[in-house]
Structures are given as C-alpha cells and as structure tokens.
Scaffold this active site. Structure first.
Site, PDB file in Angstrom:
ATOM      1  N   GLU A  93       0.822  -1.277   0.157  1.00 11.35           N
ATOM      2  CA  GLU A  93       0.005   0.147   0.183  1.00 11.35           C
ATOM      3  C   GLU A  93       0.904   1.316   0.071  1.00 11.35           C
ATOM      4  O   GLU A  93       1.748   1.464   0.965  1.00 11.35           O
ATOM      5  CB  GLU A  93      -1.016   0.121   1.235  1.00 11.35           C
ATOM      6  CG  GLU A  93      -2.049  -1.040   1.337  1.00 11.35           C
ATOM      7  CD  GLU A  93      -2.942  -1.041   0.351  1.00 11.35           C
ATOM      8  OE1 GLU A  93      -3.067  -0.164  -0.414  1.00 11.35           O
ATOM      9  OE2 GLU A  93      -3.677  -1.907   0.336  1.00 11.35           O
ATOM     10  N   CYS A 151      -2.622   8.818   2.578  1.00  9.25           N
ATOM     11  CA  CYS A 151      -2.227   8.429   1.377  1.00  9.25           C
ATOM     12  C   CYS A 151      -3.467   8.747   0.325  1.00  9.25           C
ATOM     13  O   CYS A 151      -3.197   8.624  -1.026  1.00  9.25           O
ATOM     14  CB  CYS A 151      -2.020   6.671   1.272  1.00  9.25           C
ATOM     15  SG  CYS A 151      -3.259   6.015   2.230  1.00  9.25           S
ATOM     16  N   GLU A 205       3.677  13.627  -4.366  1.00 15.77           N
ATOM     17  CA  GLU A 205       2.998  13.409  -3.191  1.00 15.77           C
ATOM     18  C   GLU A 205       3.771  14.283  -2.112  1.00 15.77           C
ATOM     19  O   GLU A 205       4.661  14.025  -1.662  1.00 15.77           O
ATOM     20  CB  GLU A 205       3.159  12.166  -2.770  1.00 15.77           C
ATOM     21  CG  GLU A 205       2.190  11.633  -1.639  1.00 15.77           C
ATOM     22  CD  GLU A 205       2.258  10.324  -1.162  1.00 15.77           C
ATOM     23  OE1 GLU A 205       3.323   9.440  -1.060  1.00 15.77           O
ATOM     24  OE2 GLU A 205       1.049   9.560  -0.632  1.00 15.77           O
TER      25      GLU A 205
HETATM   26  P1  NAD Z   1       8.102   4.947   4.481  1.00 21.15           P
HETATM   27  O1  NAD Z   1       8.365   4.135   3.547  1.00 21.15           O
HETATM   28  O2  NAD Z   1       9.422   6.040   4.725  1.00 21.15           O
HETATM   29  O3  NAD Z   1       8.392   4.032   5.965  1.00 21.15           O
HETATM   30  C1  NAD Z   1       7.244   3.006   6.179  1.00 21.15           C
HETATM   31  C2  NAD Z   1       7.532   1.710   6.787  1.00 21.15           C
HETATM   32  O4  NAD Z   1       8.814   1.143   6.149  1.00 21.15           O
HETATM   33  C3  NAD Z   1       8.090   2.200   8.245  1.00 21.15           C
HETATM   34  O5  NAD Z   1       7.894   1.313   9.152  1.00 21.15           O
HETATM   35  C4  NAD Z   1       9.789   2.119   8.146  1.00 21.15           C
HETATM   36  O6  NAD Z   1      10.564   2.034   9.225  1.00 21.15           O
HETATM   37  C5  NAD Z   1       9.865   1.008   6.968  1.00 21.15           C
HETATM   38  N1  NAD Z   1      11.074   1.010   6.286  1.00 21.15           N
HETATM   39  C6  NAD Z   1      11.967   2.157   5.746  1.00 21.15           C
HETATM   40  N2  NAD Z   1      12.798   1.637   5.042  1.00 21.15           N
HETATM   41  C7  NAD Z   1      12.723   0.229   4.952  1.00 21.15           C
HETATM   42  C8  NAD Z   1      13.525  -0.776   4.238  1.00 21.15           C
HETATM   43  N3  NAD Z   1      14.499  -0.623   3.577  1.00 21.15           N
HETATM   44  N4  NAD Z   1      12.903  -2.056   4.781  1.00 21.15           N
HETATM   45  C9  NAD Z   1      12.102  -2.326   5.250  1.00 21.15           C
HETATM   46  N5  NAD Z   1      11.329  -1.483   5.876  1.00 21.15           N
HETATM   47  C10 NAD Z   1      11.523  -0.177   5.747  1.00 21.15           C
HETATM   48  O7  NAD Z   1       6.903   5.732   4.525  1.00 21.15           O
HETATM   49  P2  NAD Z   1       6.293   6.690   5.912  1.00 21.15           P
HETATM   50  O8  NAD Z   1       7.047   8.154   5.288  1.00 21.15           O
HETATM   51  O9  NAD Z   1       6.452   6.189   7.182  1.00 21.15           O
HETATM   52  O10 NAD Z   1       5.092   6.721   5.354  1.00 21.15           O
HETATM   53  C11 NAD Z   1       4.489   7.808   4.266  1.00 21.15           C
HETATM   54  C12 NAD Z   1       4.012   7.248   3.143  1.00 21.15           C
HETATM   55  O11 NAD Z   1       3.224   5.781   3.203  1.00 21.15           O
HETATM   56  C13 NAD Z   1       3.590   7.896   1.994  1.00 21.15           C
HETATM   57  O12 NAD Z   1       4.085   7.730   0.656  1.00 21.15           O
HETATM   58  C14 NAD Z   1       2.042   7.398   2.085  1.00 21.15           C
HETATM   59  O13 NAD Z   1       1.395   7.644   0.918  1.00 21.15           O
HETATM   60  C15 NAD Z   1       2.107   6.073   2.274  1.00 21.15           C
HETATM   61  N6  NAD Z   1       1.089   5.468   2.640  1.00 21.15           N
HETATM   62  C16 NAD Z   1       0.338   4.580   1.854  1.00 21.15           C
HETATM   63  C17 NAD Z   1      -0.979   4.080   2.401  1.00 21.15           C
HETATM   64  C18 NAD Z   1      -1.815   3.114   1.539  1.00 21.15           C
HETATM   65  O14 NAD Z   1      -2.748   2.475   2.241  1.00 21.15           O
HETATM   66  N7  NAD Z   1      -1.434   3.119   0.176  1.00 21.15           N
HETATM   67  C19 NAD Z   1      -1.288   4.439   3.583  1.00 21.15           C
HETATM   68  C20 NAD Z   1      -0.692   5.231   4.279  1.00 21.15           C
HETATM   69  C21 NAD Z   1       0.631   5.882   4.215  1.00 21.15           C
END
Ligand code: NAD
Length: 451
Positions: A226, A260, A354
């Site tokens: 997601e 999102c 975004e």
């Molecule tokens: P992010 O991708 O930076 O982090 C998300 C999660 O992934 C965190 O727990 C982080 O610790 C982990 N992570 C980071 N690097 C990783 C790696 N190399 N391997 C494994 N895990 C890793 O995102 P964010 O800044 O926390 O959230 C914002 C983003 O999430 C936005 O782009 C938003 O659109 C998206 N989002 C999408 C949905 C959906 O349902 N489509 C819902 C909420 C948020």
C-alpha cells in the site's frame, strides 16, 4: 529513538530500536508459535480475536491518548483510529469459521480445496495512521492462522507496543503477535529478507516499497503493498458546488494531509472555476488547526520537523502561486497552514509529487475526457472523488479513473468491510473487506481417489 510529541516538539520517551538479531529472534519465536496457532480450532481462534477486540475497546481512551502524544492527531480522530482497529479485529474474528474451500466435481474421486495459512507474516507500518494500518495487516493474517510480527514506524511505536500487550492480555499465545519497534533499513529490512518470513505487508512510500518488492523476489515472498498517492477531486459544473467546496478541504487536509488517499489535485470544470475558488476560500480558512486535545480541533501538526521542512519546500512552489492559506498555531510543534496552490500547468512539481502535507493544487478542465486525462496522468492510482449530479457521467468517470477507491459526491474511501488498495504504483493487492483474507492463505487442491 526519541519519540517526539509533534504538537510541542518535546521528547516523550526514548524507545529502544530492535537490531537485526532481535528480529531473527522474533522470527524464531513466531515460527515456533505457528504450528499450535494454526491448530487452534476456528471457533477458539475467533473467540480470541473477539477478546482482543474487546481489550482494544476497554482501553480505547488510553490508546487514543497515546496516539495524540505520539502523532499529534486530534483526540476525536485518535479515538476513531483505535475504534477502527477494534472493528477490523471484530470483522476478521468472523473469518476463521467461514474460511471454507470448494468441492469440485471430478471423475474417479473427490476434489477439495483448503486455504492454508502461510506461516510468519511481517507487517511494516508507516507513521501516518499507526493503529488502523497495523490492524489492516495483522487482523486477517491472524484470523487465517498465521503468526505476525509488526514493525511500527520508528517515529510512532507507542500504540503498537501497547496493542501487543493487550493481545497477550486477551489470551493470544506468546509468539503469535509480536511488536518489534526498529529502524526501517535495519529491522524492517531484516524482516523482508528473513527466509522464514513468508509474507510482507508493507504500507509506506513508493520508493521504499519498490525496494521491498525487489527484495521479496529472492524467496518469492508473498507481498501486499500500500504505497503513495496523488489523487484527484473532480468537480463538474453541474455538481452541488456549495457542498463540494465545503467538503473539499477535509478530503486533503485531514490528518494534516498525511493521508495516502488525500485528494491533493483539485480539478474544477472551467465554467465554475472562479465561483468554486470563491466558495473554497472560507472553507479553507475555517479549518481548525490547533491543540490536539481540544475536541473541536480538526487538524493537528505534521509528524516531525524534517517532514514539515519537506512540505514547506513546496510553498512557494516553482511554477505555482499561493491562492490562499488557512491558519495554524505559531511557536513550538510542527505546524503548517492549509494551503491552496494554483500551478501554471500540469507540469508543476506540486501537481505531480506526493507532498503528504496540507497542500492542494487546483487546475481547470474542459470536459470529461480532459478530466480523465489530467486525473490519470500520474504513476499513482489510489483514490479520488467525482462531483456531479449526472448519474451516467458519475459512472463513466468511475470506470475511467485508474484508481482503487473512488467516491461520488463524497470523499469516503475507507470502510473496513470493503476492499482497499491501489492501481499502478500505489500498490499491489487489496486490504480490508472480504478479499484480504485470501491473501494470507495458499489455496491447496487435494484429489482423493475413490478407486
Ligand atoms: P516509509 O516508506 O519511509 O516507511 C514506512 C515503513 O517502512 C516504516 O515502518 C519504515 O521504518 C519502514 N522502512 C523504511 N525503509 C525500509 C527498508 N529498507 N526495509 C524495510 N522497511 C523499511 O513511509 P512513511 O514516510 O512512514 O509513510 C508515508 C508514505 O506511506 C506515503 O508515501 C504514503 O502515501 C504512504 N501510505 C500509503 C498508504 C496506503 O494504504 N496506500 C497508507 C498510508 C501511507
């Protein structure tokens, strides 16, 4: 990791972050707990999930208060988030006894299918809606008989940690659900690469999601993604303009735009473009940004100073002018004013990227085809809204927009009993609703000879 209250900038707590060996140990515990958990009878597994939901409900105020401190979400919204986690658990508590296979007519015997659990599932959660997003992955995975490790976002581990304690209090056996706060590139990455983890549910940025998808290929690991969005709110000239303008701010500024599904592109049909912008202004200025503990507050701060700086880099934005901005508190905390931008063209960065903050960009369009072209001109495809009184047009537009979750004359796109997920680079697979369960099982076909 210092957990910071985004409304004050003050440190709340220093939370230890799990190392890769800590994750390995959690995976071993989850693997060891799996055979017994999958063998729990469907009725008992359902009862345990209902007890877990009840624990969440009994601690709803406590969880909501923790979320306010950790994320700055307004208290009313935080209560909704804890309630959503409870409801998702209740919904999937109905699943174990209904996880039926098929009996398929074949010559010479009996053919039946089983939905087998996968094993250990890793759920990686972002910081924007910690409790709901944890629940969307965890609840169907547990219901289908998997054991689960949740890795909350480094900035927001507090509610996840408490939910893990409540699961044990509800009677879930040790090792069935573990919460492992940790850094993404270390703890998160280890979950993704650990050979005993059979599926990853990842919600977060498209950039990180692509890396996770590539890493999952090594073991052909199952994956739900997601990811990000750049969704459109499309206003036709025949729409109820007053209602569309009054609601538009909440379709993008809710959760300070850290959503999102935020409709951060506002498309307005040319004949009503000026009128709509006039109606929108008081609605934007009326959004109540402020103290998360005030019951009347609608929008809180951004999650961190770094994120506020990132959002601020779009205002002013190259190739766009600021139409108007609402208000936000001054002083400590990571506040940002709701902002309406007018890009000079659909090439502008604010129209395409975004921003994940309270910033919306507005462009005019001519007709249905033009609206579809502008709305679909993005690598994302998560949600969107269509405002028109013409039912045929509403249906034509709903079919033409490349997005997983659309609403007509409304901005509602998430219900726990309907499917949720993205087209294109907004994701892979569907969460929630009746479909999600199957993505936590493998279908097994068994032929039994009667000869
Ligand atoms: P992010 O991708 O930076 O982090 C998300 C999660 O992934 C965190 O727990 C982080 O610790 C982990 N992570 C980071 N690097 C990783 C790696 N190399 N391997 C494994 N895990 C890793 O995102 P964010 O800044 O926390 O959230 C914002 C983003 O999430 C936005 O782009 C938003 O659109 C998206 N989002 C999408 C949905 C959906 O349902 N489509 C819902 C909420 C948020």
């Amino acid at each position: 990791m210092d957990v910071i209250n985004p409304a004050t900038g003050e440190v709340v707590e220093d939370v230890p972050m799990a190392s890769a060996p800590d994750v390995d140990a959690a995976v071993e515990r989850a693997s060891a707990a799996f055979p017994a958990w999958r063998a729990v009878s469907p009725g008992d597994r359902a009862r345990l999930l209902r007890a877990f939901a009840q624990e969440i409900d009994d601690h709803l105020e406590e969880l909501a208060a923790l979320e306010v401190v950790n994320t700055g979400h307004p208290i009313g919204q935080a209560r909704w988030e804890a309630g959503n986690l409870r409801d998702v658990l209740h919904y999937y508590a109905g699943a174990p006894e209904r996880l039926t296979g098929a009996q398929i007519p074949v010559p010479g015997g009996l053919d039946v299918t089983f939905h087998e659990p996968l094993g250990v599932v890793g759920v990686i959660v972002p910081w924007n809606y910690p409790m709901p997003i944890m629940g969307w992955g965890m609840a169907p995975a547990l219901a289908a008989g998997n054991t689960v490790i949740v890795k909350p976002a480094e900035l927001t581990p507090l509610t996840a940690r408490r939910v893990g304690e409540l699961a044990l209090a509800a009677g879930l056996p040790e090792g069935v659900l573990q919460i492992v706060p940790g850094l993404g590139p270390e703890a998160g990455q280890r979950l993704v690469t650990h050979p005993k983890v059979r599926k990853i549910v990842f919600t977060g940025s498209t950039r990180v999601g692509k890396g996770i998808m590539a890493a999952c290929a090594t073991d052909v690991k199952r994956l739900t993604l997601e990811l990000g969005g750049k969704s459109s709110n499309i206003i036709f000239a025949d729409a109820d303009l007053e209602k569309a303008a009054a609601t538009a701010p909440y379709s993008v500024f809710e959760n300070a735009g850290q959503d999102c599904c935020a409709r951060s592109r506002l498309l307005v049909q040319r004949p009503v473009y000026d009128r709509f912008l006039e109606l929108l202004e008081p609605a934007v200025l009326g959004v109540r940004v402020g103290d998360p503990y005030d019951e009347k507050t609608e929008v809180g701060p951004l999650i961190s100073a770094a994120h506020r700086d990132r959002v601020a880099s779009y205002v002013p934005s190259p190739g766009a002018t600021v139409a108007y901005q609402g208000s936000a508190p001054e002083g400590p905390g990571f506040w940002f004013r709701p902002t309406v931008l007018i890009p000079s063209s659909s090439e502008a960065a604010c129209w395409n990227e975004e921003i994940f903050g309270p910033v919306v960009s507005v462009l005019p369009f001519d007709d249905e085809a033009d609206a579809v072209r502008l709305a679909n001109d993005t690598s994302y495809g998560l949600s969107g809204s269509i405002w028109t009184r013409d039912l045929g047009r509403a249906l034509r537009m709903s079919r033409a927009i490349e997005a997983g979750n659309l609403s007509v004359n409304s901005h509602s796109s998430v219900r726990y009993w309907t499917p949720f997920g993205g087209f294109k680079q907004s994701g892979l697979g569907r969460e929630l609703g009746p479909d999600a369960l199957q993505s936590f099982t493998e279908t097994k076909n068994v032929f039994i000879s009667t000869d």
